[in-house]
Design a protein around this motif. Structure first.
Motif, PDB file in Angstrom:
ATOM      1  N   MET A  55      34.211 -80.957  12.725  1.00 37.13           N
ATOM      2  CA  MET A  55      34.143 -82.917  12.443  1.00 37.13           C
ATOM      3  C   MET A  55      32.758 -82.637  11.609  1.00 37.13           C
ATOM      4  O   MET A  55      32.116 -81.726  11.930  1.00 37.13           O
ATOM      5  CB  MET A  55      33.755 -83.276  13.520  1.00 37.13           C
ATOM      6  CG  MET A  55      33.786 -84.964  13.735  1.00 37.13           C
ATOM      7  SD  MET A  55      35.704 -85.215  13.479  1.00 37.13           S
ATOM      8  CE  MET A  55      36.927 -84.332  14.370  1.00 37.13           C
TER       9      MET A  55
ATOM     10  N   ILE B 256      29.509 -84.229  10.751  1.00 39.63           N
ATOM     11  CA  ILE B 256      28.527 -85.380  11.011  1.00 39.63           C
ATOM     12  C   ILE B 256      28.196 -86.192  10.602  1.00 39.63           C
ATOM     13  O   ILE B 256      28.204 -87.560  11.324  1.00 39.63           O
ATOM     14  CB  ILE B 256      27.260 -84.564  10.964  1.00 39.63           C
ATOM     15  CG1 ILE B 256      26.998 -83.522  11.456  1.00 39.63           C
ATOM     16  CG2 ILE B 256      26.440 -85.679  11.515  1.00 39.63           C
ATOM     17  CD1 ILE B 256      26.836 -83.487  13.318  1.00 39.63           C
TER      18      ILE B 256
ATOM     19  N   GLN C  70      30.650 -88.677  12.097  1.00 37.17           N
ATOM     20  CA  GLN C  70      29.927 -89.711  13.379  1.00 37.17           C
ATOM     21  C   GLN C  70      29.550 -90.502  13.271  1.00 37.17           C
ATOM     22  O   GLN C  70      29.734 -91.611  13.999  1.00 37.17           O
ATOM     23  CB  GLN C  70      29.416 -88.372  14.725  1.00 37.17           C
ATOM     24  CG  GLN C  70      28.965 -89.006  16.033  1.00 37.17           C
ATOM     25  CD  GLN C  70      28.560 -88.439  16.666  1.00 37.17           C
ATOM     26  OE1 GLN C  70      27.878 -86.643  16.520  1.00 37.17           O
ATOM     27  NE2 GLN C  70      27.636 -88.534  17.755  1.00 37.17           N
TER      28      GLN C  70
ATOM     29  N   CYS D 287      28.894 -79.909  24.517  1.00 36.73           N
ATOM     30  CA  CYS D 287      28.544 -81.524  23.657  1.00 36.73           C
ATOM     31  C   CYS D 287      28.961 -80.976  21.718  1.00 36.73           C
ATOM     32  O   CYS D 287      29.224 -79.694  21.873  1.00 36.73           O
ATOM     33  CB  CYS D 287      27.534 -82.026  23.036  1.00 36.73           C
ATOM     34  SG  CYS D 287      27.075 -83.135  24.950  1.00 36.73           S
ATOM     35  N   ALA D 288      30.389 -82.032  22.199  1.00 36.90           N
ATOM     36  CA  ALA D 288      30.328 -82.362  20.342  1.00 36.90           C
ATOM     37  C   ALA D 288      30.494 -83.147  20.216  1.00 36.90           C
ATOM     38  O   ALA D 288      30.644 -84.645  20.479  1.00 36.90           O
ATOM     39  CB  ALA D 288      32.103 -81.691  20.186  1.00 36.90           C
ATOM     40  N   THR D 289      30.672 -83.241  18.144  1.00 37.60           N
ATOM     41  CA  THR D 289      30.901 -85.075  17.371  1.00 37.60           C
ATOM     42  C   THR D 289      32.580 -84.845  17.669  1.00 37.60           C
ATOM     43  O   THR D 289      32.724 -83.797  17.482  1.00 37.60           O
ATOM     44  CB  THR D 289      29.961 -85.078  16.090  1.00 37.60           C
ATOM     45  OG1 THR D 289      30.773 -83.646  15.511  1.00 37.60           O
ATOM     46  CG2 THR D 289      28.411 -84.487  16.564  1.00 37.60           C
ATOM     47  N   THR D 290      32.605 -86.095  17.671  1.00 36.75           N
ATOM     48  CA  THR D 290      34.218 -87.087  17.303  1.00 36.75           C
ATOM     49  C   THR D 290      33.966 -87.857  16.223  1.00 36.75           C
ATOM     50  O   THR D 290      33.321 -88.407  16.319  1.00 36.75           O
ATOM     51  CB  THR D 290      34.529 -86.660  19.291  1.00 36.75           C
ATOM     52  OG1 THR D 290      34.580 -87.973  19.006  1.00 36.75           O
ATOM     53  CG2 THR D 290      34.478 -86.058  20.071  1.00 36.75           C
TER      54      THR D 290
ATOM     55  N   THR E 154      29.796 -88.845  20.438  1.00 34.97           N
ATOM     56  CA  THR E 154      29.374 -87.753  21.226  1.00 34.97           C
ATOM     57  C   THR E 154      30.495 -87.435  22.615  1.00 34.97           C
ATOM     58  O   THR E 154      30.577 -88.798  22.862  1.00 34.97           O
ATOM     59  CB  THR E 154      28.386 -87.534  21.862  1.00 34.97           C
ATOM     60  OG1 THR E 154      27.212 -87.371  20.339  1.00 34.97           O
ATOM     61  CG2 THR E 154      28.376 -85.899  21.419  1.00 34.97           C
TER      62      THR E 154
ATOM     63  N   ASP F  26      29.995 -73.574  22.727  1.00 38.49           N
ATOM     64  CA  ASP F  26      29.900 -74.433  22.107  1.00 38.49           C
ATOM     65  C   ASP F  26      31.548 -75.087  21.298  1.00 38.49           C
ATOM     66  O   ASP F  26      32.723 -74.303  21.757  1.00 38.49           O
ATOM     67  CB  ASP F  26      30.014 -73.870  19.974  1.00 38.49           C
ATOM     68  CG  ASP F  26      29.934 -74.106  19.157  1.00 38.49           C
ATOM     69  OD1 ASP F  26      29.902 -75.895  19.418  1.00 38.49           O
ATOM     70  OD2 ASP F  26      30.045 -73.753  17.642  1.00 38.49           O
TER      71      ASP F  26
ATOM     72  N   GLN G 165      32.193 -77.254  19.296  1.00 37.72           N
ATOM     73  CA  GLN G 165      32.716 -78.202  18.494  1.00 37.72           C
ATOM     74  C   GLN G 165      33.986 -77.821  18.472  1.00 37.72           C
ATOM     75  O   GLN G 165      34.705 -78.121  17.173  1.00 37.72           O
ATOM     76  CB  GLN G 165      31.876 -77.719  17.448  1.00 37.72           C
ATOM     77  CG  GLN G 165      31.785 -78.689  16.573  1.00 37.72           C
ATOM     78  CD  GLN G 165      31.640 -79.840  16.255  1.00 37.72           C
ATOM     79  OE1 GLN G 165      30.795 -80.503  16.984  1.00 37.72           O
ATOM     80  NE2 GLN G 165      32.789 -81.538  15.768  1.00 37.72           N
TER      81      GLN G 165
ATOM     82  N   SER H 259      36.807 -79.717  19.655  1.00 38.46           N
ATOM     83  CA  SER H 259      36.150 -80.943  18.821  1.00 38.46           C
ATOM     84  C   SER H 259      37.462 -80.921  17.844  1.00 38.46           C
ATOM     85  O   SER H 259      38.557 -81.949  17.387  1.00 38.46           O
ATOM     86  CB  SER H 259      35.314 -81.477  18.824  1.00 38.46           C
ATOM     87  OG  SER H 259      34.971 -83.070  18.499  1.00 38.46           O
ATOM     88  N   GLU H 260      37.132 -80.095  16.742  1.00 39.29           N
ATOM     89  CA  GLU H 260      37.909 -79.804  15.705  1.00 39.29           C
ATOM     90  C   GLU H 260      38.980 -79.248  15.716  1.00 39.29           C
ATOM     91  O   GLU H 260      40.158 -80.520  15.106  1.00 39.29           O
ATOM     92  CB  GLU H 260      37.155 -79.116  14.782  1.00 39.29           C
ATOM     93  CG  GLU H 260      36.019 -78.633  14.815  1.00 39.29           C
ATOM     94  CD  GLU H 260      35.658 -79.308  13.337  1.00 39.29           C
ATOM     95  OE1 GLU H 260      36.907 -79.684  12.816  1.00 39.29           O
ATOM     96  OE2 GLU H 260      34.858 -79.301  13.281  1.00 39.29           O
TER      97      GLU H 260
END
Length: 277
Positions: free
Chosen positions: A1, A3, A6, A120-123, A127, A167, A169, A172-173
């Motif tokens: 994802m 940054i 986001q 935690c991950a960005t979407t 977050t 991790d 992330q 999330s991907e």
């Protein structure tokens, strides 16, 4: 994802809030851009990159008239899907998400011997804290507060489990990229709650359903209020798509992670469905 995606969402969220507050006025692009302190060109570019559609088309998708029209056709869509033996159309993550309920014994032992990784991950919607086991994703909540408070909610669900920060992330991907990867969910709830969540997983991307329609779908037509409680109890955001449930009068209704985020997800899904048509 990415940054930047986001960050774009944070800008788009401000625009969505403004649009919702002034929907009857149907604000112009220049008015929306002024509110978020961007030029019209940059707002149009950022909004379209994030949502796949322009602010004007997104505003059109937010009208109650559209919601009411979608509600009128939802029964037909569900009927067609059932008749051909499918739970949805296959767009985005439909037909690629499966639910497995914890056994009564597993739920009763509160996670003893269960190993849960989290992070935690960005979407595309800010977050999120995601939790998962070897069997699948068990937690996904968007964060509008201190991250530790959201992690505490996960740990309270499974007080005897072992938790390991990792991790999130890549998870999330897989969830938000529409890559076609099979996603497995592990849910803990009553039989009724699980039936509601499964019905939502089996709905169509971009579809909107009233609480009454969900109740009818699970064979409990008088249980609209109980459906609402089950929707509110969902702790796996987006993948159990409670954002698709709105009030029967077309109003967006409440959402555990904020009604503005709910509208954003609905518009994001609708844009991608239009792009696939």
């Amino acid at each position: 994802m990415n940054i930047s995606q986001q960050r774009h969402y944070e800008t788009v969220e401000k625009a969505i809030v403004y649009i919702r507050q002034h929907l009857q006025h149907q604000p112009s692009l220049s008015e929306i851009a002024e509110h978020v302190h961007l030029s019209e060109f940059h707002l149009q570019r950022i909004f379209t990159e994030w949502a796949g559609i322009s602010p004007k088309r997104f505003m059109q998708s937010m009208t109650k008239q559209r919601a009411l029209q979608v509600l009128k056709t939802s029964d037909t869509l569900l009927e067609v899907a059932d008749n051909v033996g499918l739970s949805g159309t296959g767009r985005l993550h439909d037909l690629l998400v499966s639910c497995e309920a914890m056994t009564p014994g597993e739920a009763k032992n509160l996670g003893a011997e269960l190993v849960i990784k989290y992070g935690c991950a960005t979407t595309p919607f800010g977050t999120a804290v995601i939790g998962w086991t070897e069997r699948g994703i068990c937690f996904l909540q968007f964060v509008d507060q201190d991250v530790s408070q959201t992690v505490a909610i996960l740990q309270q669900q499974w007080p005897l489990a072992s938790f390991h920060q990792s991790d999130a992330q890549p998870i999330s991907e897989s969830v938000f990229s529409g890559s076609g990867n099979k996603i497995h969910l592990i849910v803990k709830g009553t039989n009724f709650q699980v039936k509601v969540w499964e019905a939502l997983v089996n709905s169509q991307s971009g579809q909107l359903l009233s609480y009454a329609q969900v109740a009818q779908k699970i064979g409990s037509p008088k249980a609209s209020r109980a459906v609402g409680s089950a929707v509110a109890s969902n702790t796996i955001g987006f993948l159990i798509p409670c954002h698709r449930v709105i009030r029967g009068d077309g109003d967006v209704g409440q959402f555990r992670w904020g009604s503005d985020r709910k509208v954003a997800i609905q518009g994001w899904e609708a844009a991608r469905m239009d792009a696939n048509n």
